[in-house]
Motif scaffolding. Structure first.
Motif, PDB file in Angstrom:
ATOM      1  N   TYR A  49      14.790  -4.993   1.383  1.00 58.46           N
ATOM      2  CA  TYR A  49      14.595  -5.277   2.810  1.00 58.46           C
ATOM      3  C   TYR A  49      13.214  -5.887   3.048  1.00 58.46           C
ATOM      4  O   TYR A  49      13.074  -6.902   3.732  1.00 58.46           O
ATOM      5  N   TRP A  50      12.183  -5.264   2.476  1.00 58.92           N
ATOM      6  CA  TRP A  50      10.820  -5.787   2.660  1.00 58.92           C
ATOM      7  C   TRP A  50      10.716  -7.212   2.133  1.00 58.92           C
ATOM      8  O   TRP A  50      10.156  -8.094   2.804  1.00 58.92           O
ATOM      9  N   LEU A  51      11.246  -7.459   0.944  1.00 53.06           N
ATOM     10  CA  LEU A  51      11.154  -8.786   0.327  1.00 53.06           C
ATOM     11  C   LEU A  51      11.855  -9.840   1.177  1.00 53.06           C
ATOM     12  O   LEU A  51      11.288 -10.912   1.446  1.00 53.06           O
ATOM     13  N   TYR A  52      13.071  -9.541   1.620  1.00 56.15           N
ATOM     14  CA  TYR A  52      13.854 -10.513   2.380  1.00 56.15           C
ATOM     15  C   TYR A  52      13.293 -10.742   3.789  1.00 56.15           C
ATOM     16  O   TYR A  52      13.027 -11.869   4.191  1.00 56.15           O
ATOM     17  N   TYR A  53      13.152  -9.632   4.527  1.00 55.25           N
ATOM     18  CA  TYR A  53      12.902  -9.748   5.965  1.00 55.25           C
ATOM     19  C   TYR A  53      11.422  -9.827   6.335  1.00 55.25           C
ATOM     20  O   TYR A  53      11.054 -10.598   7.222  1.00 55.25           O
ATOM     21  N   THR A  54      10.588  -9.016   5.693  1.00 48.47           N
ATOM     22  CA  THR A  54       9.192  -8.962   6.147  1.00 48.47           C
ATOM     23  C   THR A  54       8.249  -9.818   5.317  1.00 48.47           C
ATOM     24  O   THR A  54       7.114 -10.032   5.729  1.00 48.47           O
ATOM     25  N   LEU A  55       8.710 -10.315   4.160  1.00 49.71           N
ATOM     26  CA  LEU A  55       7.869 -11.229   3.386  1.00 49.71           C
ATOM     27  C   LEU A  55       8.394 -12.661   3.491  1.00 49.71           C
ATOM     28  O   LEU A  55       7.785 -13.507   4.144  1.00 49.71           O
ATOM     29  N   ASN A 110      16.391   6.488   3.416  1.00 50.03           N
ATOM     30  CA  ASN A 110      16.936   7.697   2.786  1.00 50.03           C
ATOM     31  C   ASN A 110      16.426   7.840   1.355  1.00 50.03           C
ATOM     32  O   ASN A 110      17.170   8.193   0.436  1.00 50.03           O
ATOM     33  N   ASP A 111      15.125   7.543   1.175  1.00 47.33           N
ATOM     34  CA  ASP A 111      14.448   7.652  -0.116  1.00 47.33           C
ATOM     35  C   ASP A 111      15.093   6.800  -1.207  1.00 47.33           C
ATOM     36  O   ASP A 111      15.173   7.216  -2.370  1.00 47.33           O
ATOM     37  N   LYS A 112      15.524   5.601  -0.835  1.00 46.55           N
ATOM     38  CA  LYS A 112      16.093   4.655  -1.797  1.00 46.55           C
ATOM     39  C   LYS A 112      15.154   3.459  -1.919  1.00 46.55           C
ATOM     40  O   LYS A 112      15.196   2.523  -1.108  1.00 46.55           O
ATOM     41  N   PRO A 113      14.291   3.467  -2.946  1.00 45.78           N
ATOM     42  CA  PRO A 113      13.277   2.414  -3.069  1.00 45.78           C
ATOM     43  C   PRO A 113      13.851   1.007  -3.211  1.00 45.78           C
ATOM     44  O   PRO A 113      13.269   0.045  -2.707  1.00 45.78           O
ATOM     45  N   VAL A 114      14.987   0.845  -3.898  1.00 49.18           N
ATOM     46  CA  VAL A 114      15.557  -0.491  -4.078  1.00 49.18           C
ATOM     47  C   VAL A 114      15.960  -1.086  -2.735  1.00 49.18           C
ATOM     48  O   VAL A 114      15.676  -2.253  -2.440  1.00 49.18           O
ATOM     49  N   GLY A 172       0.815  -1.206   0.000  1.00 52.47           N
ATOM     50  CA  GLY A 172       0.000   0.000   0.000  1.00 52.47           C
ATOM     51  C   GLY A 172       0.852   1.260   0.000  1.00 52.47           C
ATOM     52  O   GLY A 172       2.012   1.263   0.402  1.00 52.47           O
ATOM     53  N   TYR A 173       0.243   2.326  -0.452  1.00 52.03           N
ATOM     54  CA  TYR A 173       0.958   3.587  -0.624  1.00 52.03           C
ATOM     55  C   TYR A 173       1.515   4.123   0.692  1.00 52.03           C
ATOM     56  O   TYR A 173       2.682   4.512   0.792  1.00 52.03           O
ATOM     57  N   LYS A 174       0.684   4.137   1.718  1.00 51.20           N
ATOM     58  CA  LYS A 174       1.075   4.745   2.987  1.00 51.20           C
ATOM     59  C   LYS A 174       2.280   4.032   3.605  1.00 51.20           C
ATOM     60  O   LYS A 174       3.273   4.676   3.985  1.00 51.20           O
ATOM     61  N   SER A 175       2.220   2.714   3.708  1.00 59.68           N
ATOM     62  CA  SER A 175       3.315   1.955   4.312  1.00 59.68           C
ATOM     63  C   SER A 175       4.577   2.028   3.464  1.00 59.68           C
ATOM     64  O   SER A 175       5.693   2.110   3.993  1.00 59.68           O
ATOM     65  N   ALA A 176       4.399   1.997   2.139  1.00 54.81           N
ATOM     66  CA  ALA A 176       5.562   2.072   1.250  1.00 54.81           C
ATOM     67  C   ALA A 176       6.268   3.419   1.387  1.00 54.81           C
ATOM     68  O   ALA A 176       7.506   3.484   1.446  1.00 54.81           O
ATOM     69  N   LYS A 177       5.506   4.475   1.448  1.00 60.04           N
ATOM     70  CA  LYS A 177       6.091   5.814   1.591  1.00 60.04           C
ATOM     71  C   LYS A 177       6.904   5.910   2.880  1.00 60.04           C
ATOM     72  O   LYS A 177       8.034   6.430   2.888  1.00 60.04           O
ATOM     73  N   ALA A 178       6.348   5.389   3.973  1.00 57.00           N
ATOM     74  CA  ALA A 178       7.042   5.460   5.262  1.00 57.00           C
ATOM     75  C   ALA A 178       8.306   4.611   5.249  1.00 57.00           C
ATOM     76  O   ALA A 178       9.352   5.018   5.786  1.00 57.00           O
ATOM     77  N   LEU A 179       8.246   3.418   4.641  1.00 52.53           N
ATOM     78  CA  LEU A 179       9.412   2.539   4.624  1.00 52.53           C
ATOM     79  C   LEU A 179      10.522   3.113   3.748  1.00 52.53           C
ATOM     80  O   LEU A 179      11.701   3.092   4.129  1.00 52.53           O
ATOM     81  N   ILE A 180      10.175   3.630   2.591  1.00 52.56           N
ATOM     82  CA  ILE A 180      11.180   4.220   1.697  1.00 52.56           C
ATOM     83  C   ILE A 180      11.876   5.390   2.374  1.00 52.56           C
ATOM     84  O   ILE A 180      13.094   5.570   2.241  1.00 52.56           O
TER      85      ILE A 180
END
Length: 692
Positions: free
Chosen positions: A441-447, A432-436, A420-428
């Motif tokens: 991190y999200w793919l490895y650790y939280t999924l 330091n505004d680096k989406p990759v 979702g937009y809200k969670s993605a914005k906060a995580l990015i």
């Protein structure tokens, strides 16, 4: 500026303006003030907007279910929860559940300790990180059974472990779905889940224990009683494709829809149409039918006397063909619709579903190896994570993440579509505004790490600690992953004397040009009575068509909220679509005046995007009416709906873009004059800042 607990709306204010000035996330403001959901809400002068005590946003909201190894709830279990660097003692309810545990920072991890009858605390779960959003965590502890029940209970007659195990095994002799051989046929009637004969007794040493028969069978594989009927299928498929059965069970558990913990072999995802126990979509399933190693391939060729099967993609749809003859006489013939229909029904058959999931996992591992990853060096328990990663990202996508080839724009789009937009914005922002970095991190650790753990499917894990996905990726040559920065300190919101609006505009595409291909006249891409139907009569075009190759990013044109999406491509009309709502006060003057000229008292306007392929907004965003910043990538252009043949710009590929005065404009009938078909819509052309 002063600290307050509320703000009173003044002329010209919008919720976006209040959010920007107060520092409170707009979605938090909307939820706190009940300005969300399907009902449309706008502010009015004098309205009091409540402000939170701080700008805190919780990463995760947990519901915890505590069960023993027999998968029975532990009633009133005494627990110690450690999160956000603090420890809290709680007690589960009569269903073994603890609800609404608010986690401020998911990256600090989460530990659960259980207090036994000896008053000693035992760690039963220790997660180094947590998934984002509202999640349910089910903890199944071996301590509850292997070391005795968690409360004292009168014992029964003394009985040996061997006798006890044999007795309870006999009670569930026929609970399994049996493999049917090289060319299996579907099970006519689903086998009921086992009814575990739970027997409590005192065994050697006087330690009370519960036993459930299936737990003590081969391969040390632990399944819940409801899923025990799939044991022999899992063992057979794992052996067939050289996989650890625990790895296959973990993979199935990650994919399957669940009903009270039981894998649902009859499940159909209404949005994606993924079907069956292991949730295969049509194209991938038929692709696996064409794979010679699959049980389905063997059976369909034998029963229908078919030769080699191949897949052909025609207009984005996968079809099966049989290769007939040799040499000059070689030809291909499409499999009949009746046979294809029967093949798709096989997704409901658990043997084919499990076999196909195992083979698909093995094929993905082979693809990763062909792309240069040293998969052979991985431990069996780690292969499950790589299979799941390749399934989620595609083999090429998985390699791109591991080898550093993932693009920033793709990472941002993927993350928004997943959480979702809200969670993605906060995580990015925490990277330091680096989406990759954020997406990796999200793919490895939280999924993957939270979805796949083979130790959960072992009766005795003997201390096995499967590697983290990041460590597996590192062993395959990936650069070290970074962790998110510490979350900002919680602060009280600040509100100015006047909030105002949050004015902004971003064109729907980076480059906006009217399409000219596959049109009788250049005017056909503009708004109005500019086309003719198949009978030569005047026909209305309700928006403008901006040329774009499929896959071109589309943007939220203003600060807005998501009010509707359509994810089903029915090959008619607009295909996949997104509708955004904007408060006209948040529009720049030119765009705002274009709206007011048509409807002077309107308070909001709607922007409609059609013929899309991918979307970064979800049905959850629609349900919550999630607010999105202007300039956010919300998806990509495509050729869905009646644009299915428009696969390139030269073939007419485009974004259909509308400006609507009503969320659902009145639909005109076929006998109505063409002007009626434009009701509730206005020309989008004056809204575009740079139209080439």
């Amino acid at each position: 500026m002063t600290q307050q607990t509320s703000y009173t709306v003044k002329s010209g204010d919008t919720l976006w303006g209040i959010s920007h000035q107060s520092g409170v996330d707009i979605n938090t403001l909307a939820k706190l003030n009940h300005l969300h959901g399907k009902t449309l809400h706008t502010l009015h002068i004098g309205q009091v907007i409540a402000l939170p005590a701080s700008t805190v946003q919780h990463d995760t909201v947990l519901t915890i279910n505590i069960k023993n190894i027999n998968f029975e709830p532990i009633k009133n279990a005494p627990l110690k929860l450690t999160y956000d660097n603090q420890t809290h003692e709680v007690k589960a309810d009569s269903n073994g559940t603890v609800k609404d545990v608010l986690i401020y920072d998911h990256s600090h991890g989460f530990k659960i300790e259980f207090k036994g009858i000896d008053s000693q605390w035992v760690t039963i779960a220790d997660h180094k990180t947590l998934p984002l959003g509202h999640k349910t965590l089910t903890v199944t502890s071996r301590q509850m059974v292997i070391k005795g029940t968690y409360y004292a209970k009168p014992g029964a007659q003394r009985q040996s472990k061997v006798d006890l195990k044999n007795e309870v095994k006999r009670a569930n002799t026929n609970v399994h779905i049996q493999p049917q051989g090289a060319t299996p046929k579907p099970v006519a009637k689903p086998v009921d889940a086992p009814k575990p004969m739970i027997k409590e007794t005192r065994i050697e040493g006087g330690i009370p224990a519960h036993f459930v028969a299936p737990i003590f069978t081969e391969a040390n594989l632990l399944l819940s009683p409801a899923n025990e009927k799939y044991r022999k299928l899992i063992l057979a498929s794992a052996k067939r494709y050289d996989l650890a059965p625990h790895a296959l069970a973990a993979l199935i558990d990650a994919e399957a829809n669940k009903i009270n913990g039981s894998w649902d072999e009859k499940s159909i995802n209404k949005e994606t149409k993924a079907t069956g126990l292991t949730q295969f979509v049509r194209g991938t399933w038929l692709e696996m039918v064409a794979e010679p190693r699959s049980l389905m391939n063997q059976r369909i060729k034998q029963e229908n006397k078919l030769g080699k099967l191949i897949g052909v993609v025609d207009s984005r749809v996968y079809y099966l063909y049989e290769i007939k003859g040799d040499g000059k006489d070689k030809s291909k013939q499409k499999i009949s619709d009746s046979v294809e229909s029967e093949l798709l029904k096989w997704r409901f058959n658990p043997e084919y579903s499990i076999d196909t999931a195992a083979l698909y996992g093995r094929i993905n591992l082979e693809k990763l190896a062909k792309k240069g990853l040293n998969i052979a060096a991985l431990a069996p328990e780690d292969l499950a994570k790589m299979m799941y990663m390749a399934h989620h990202e595609g083999a090429g996508g998985a390699v791109a993440v591991i080898e550093g080839g993932l693009e920033e724009k793709t990472a941002k789009t993927n993350l928004r579509s997943q959480i979702g937009y809200k969670s993605a914005k906060a995580l990015i922002a925490r990277f330091n505004d680096k989406p990759v970095s954020a997406y990796t991190y999200w793919l490895y650790y939280t999924l993957i790490d939270t979805k796949i753990n083979v130790a959960h499917f072992m009766v005795k894990s003997d201390g096995l600690q499967p590697k983290k996905t990041a460590d597996i990726a590192s062993a395959l040559g990936a650069a070290a992953t970074t962790k998110p920065a510490v979350k900002a300190v919680q602060t009280a919101p600040l509100v100015p004397s006047e909030a105002g609006a949050a004015v902004g505009w971003h064109d729907p595409l980076d480059s906006c040009s009217l399409r000219t291909a596959v049109l009788a006249s250049p005017k056909g891409a503009t708004f109005g009575i500019v086309r003719k139907d198949k009978y030569g009569k005047p026909h209305a075009h309700q928006g403008i068509d901006l040329k774009a190759d499929p896959g071109t990013p589309i943007y939220a044109v203003a600060n807005c909220k998501v009010v509707a999406i359509n994810t089903i491509d029915n090959k008619k009309s607009y295909g996949k679509t997104i509708t955004l709502m904007v408060d006209i006060q948040d529009l720049p003057q030119r765009q705002r005046e274009s709206v007011l000229a048509k409807k002077p008292n309107v308070k909001e306007v709607y922007f409609f995007y059609a013929h899309l392929t991918d979307m970064s907004v979800t049905h959850d965003d629609v349900r919550d009416a999630t607010y999105i910043d202007q300039g956010t990538v919300i998806g990509t252009t495509g050729h869905t709906g009646n644009a299915e043949e428009m696969t390139t710009i030269n073939k007419g590929a485009h974004l259909h873009f509308e400006v609507r005065l009503d969320r659902y404009p009145a639909q005109a009938g076929p006998k109505d004059p063409p002007e009626r078909h434009l009701a509730g819509r206005i020309d989008p052309k004056p809204f575009i800042n740079r139209l080439n």
